[in-house]
Motif scaffolding. Structure first.
Motif, PDB file in Angstrom:
ATOM      1  N   ARG A  48       1.014  -1.385   0.518  1.00 60.71           N
ATOM      2  CA  ARG A  48       0.372  -0.139  -0.466  1.00 60.71           C
ATOM      3  C   ARG A  48       0.769   1.345  -0.096  1.00 60.71           C
ATOM      4  O   ARG A  48       2.056   1.101   0.485  1.00 60.71           O
ATOM      5  N   ASN A  50       1.805   5.577   0.891  1.00 64.57           N
ATOM      6  CA  ASN A  50       1.883   5.854   2.165  1.00 64.57           C
ATOM      7  C   ASN A  50       1.422   7.167   2.352  1.00 64.57           C
ATOM      8  O   ASN A  50       1.368   7.338   1.037  1.00 64.57           O
ATOM      9  N   ASP A  84       2.677  -2.502   7.492  1.00 62.64           N
ATOM     10  CA  ASP A  84       1.823  -1.908   8.031  1.00 62.64           C
ATOM     11  C   ASP A  84       1.090  -1.461   8.677  1.00 62.64           C
ATOM     12  O   ASP A  84       0.176  -2.090   9.368  1.00 62.64           O
ATOM     13  N   PRO A  85       1.259  -0.297   9.558  1.00 59.98           N
ATOM     14  CA  PRO A  85       0.754  -0.063  11.110  1.00 59.98           C
ATOM     15  C   PRO A  85      -1.470  -0.196  10.900  1.00 59.98           C
ATOM     16  O   PRO A  85      -2.046  -0.515  11.826  1.00 59.98           O
ATOM     17  N   THR A  86      -2.126   0.189  10.020  1.00 59.67           N
ATOM     18  CA  THR A  86      -3.043  -0.051  10.261  1.00 59.67           C
ATOM     19  C   THR A  86      -3.645  -0.684   9.949  1.00 59.67           C
ATOM     20  O   THR A  86      -5.367  -1.255   9.670  1.00 59.67           O
ATOM     21  N   HIS A  87      -3.075  -1.541   8.619  1.00 56.97           N
ATOM     22  CA  HIS A  87      -3.331  -3.057   7.823  1.00 56.97           C
ATOM     23  C   HIS A  87      -2.536  -4.479   8.434  1.00 56.97           C
ATOM     24  O   HIS A  87      -1.471  -4.439   7.255  1.00 56.97           O
ATOM     25  N   GLN A  92       3.762  -0.840   3.965  1.00 60.80           N
ATOM     26  CA  GLN A  92       3.463  -0.061   3.680  1.00 60.80           C
ATOM     27  C   GLN A  92       4.467   0.800   2.737  1.00 60.80           C
ATOM     28  O   GLN A  92       6.095   0.392   3.249  1.00 60.80           O
ATOM     29  N   GLU A 120       7.808   5.899  12.197  1.00 61.10           N
ATOM     30  CA  GLU A 120       6.769   7.529  12.019  1.00 61.10           C
ATOM     31  C   GLU A 120       8.409   8.481  11.327  1.00 61.10           C
ATOM     32  O   GLU A 120       8.176   8.832  10.151  1.00 61.10           O
TER      33      GLU A 120
END
Length: 296
Positions: A48, A50, A84-87, A92, A120
């Motif tokens: 994905r 960023n 990926d921290p969200t998926h 990412q 980050e």
């Protein structure tokens, strides 16, 4: 094609806060002669972009050209990703979104990747570094990238020069461009003026007006240096007195010369009532005669 249910490759952890040189080792472009070895290959649909990628515009023509190259030669340099921290289970993009987009156009099913456990802060730093490395970057944006690396992450000019393969004076001169007025920086950004023109104008109180004069005249950097030294309002030259004297002045010169027995020259100041009276003596004896006459 691999399925999302397949076990994800184990990320290679390099540690957080690794420093500029360590980050540069990952971001520095590979060459066809010495390509980087990927950690693994990932299905494209598990990668994905960023959402905080500072670069929003990707030229379609350039992407098509890169996609044609990918079709012929494959992806030479692995892209850098992180979990990926969200998926969970996806990855990412940290660096290499253009290659990812071009690979989609080329209908590749998977891509070579380097997997890093970046924070980050690391991701933001790499995004700035990658932006600086763009070949068509204008001098103002390049300088802003260096300034961001110094202000946000505490790097010195020497550290940037070493890590980025630049000289310290090169970086220092670019940073000086950020002191120019906004309109002059705009001329540098759109390519109307070069970095050399900009350096000439740094610190000049008439920088904006001088920049317009440079653009109007299409001046070279050398000509710009002369213009900056001269300024926009050079002192006008005083007009030379006319060699032609009027009849009254010539008559007065003759009368005084007859009385004093010396050469006499009268010059009037242009536009005024005053002037200069010059007496020309032949020898010291004649000068003594004049001094005695003046003394009574």
């Amino acid at each position: 094609m691999a399925d999302k249910s397949d076990s994800a490759p184990k990320p290679k952890t390099r540690g957080l806060g690794r420093g500029l040189s360590a980050l540069m080792a990952d971001v520095t472009p590979a060459t066809p002669e010495a390509p980087k070895r990927p950690d693994t290959h990932l299905p494209i649909e598990r990668i994905r972009p960023n959402p905080d990628q500072p670069r929003r515009h990707f030229d379609e023509a350039e992407l098509k050209e890169l996609a044609d190259s990918v079709t012929r030669r494959g992806v030479i340099q692995p892209i850098i990703v992180r979990p990926d921290p969200t998926h969970p289970g996806d990855y990412q993009i940290v660096a290499g979104e253009r290659r990812w987009r071009a690979s989609q156009l080329a209908r590749l099913h998977e891509m070579p990747v380097l997997i890093r456990d970046y924070s980050e802060t690391d991701v933001l730093e790499i995004a700035i570094i990658e932006n600086i490395q763009r070949a068509n970057l204008n001098p103002v944006d390049e300088a802003a990238g260096y300034r961001a690396l110094m202000d946000r992450f505490g790097h010195t000019q020497e550290q940037l020069a070493t890590a980025l393969g630049k000289s310290r004076p090169y970086i220092a001169n670019l940073l000086r461009l950020l002191a120019l007025p906004d309109d002059v920086q705009g001329y540098l950004t759109d390519g109307s003026l070069s970095a050399g023109h900009g350096r000439c104008l740094v610190g000049h109180p008439e920088a904006s007006a001088l920049a317009k004069r440079i653009l109007q005249g299409g001046l070279s950097v050398r000509a710009t240096e002369k213009l900056v030294k001269q300024g926009l309002s050079p002192k006008p030259r005083q007009p030379r007195p006319s060699a032609e004297k009027d009849a009254d002045t010539r008559a007065l010169e003759a009368e005084l010369a007859a009385q004093l027995k010396m050469g006499v020259s009268i010059t009037h100041k242009p536009g005024g009532e005053g002037g200069t009276l010059a007496l020309h003596y032949r020898d010291l004896d004649q000068l003594d005669d004049l001094l005695r006459a003046l003394g009574g």
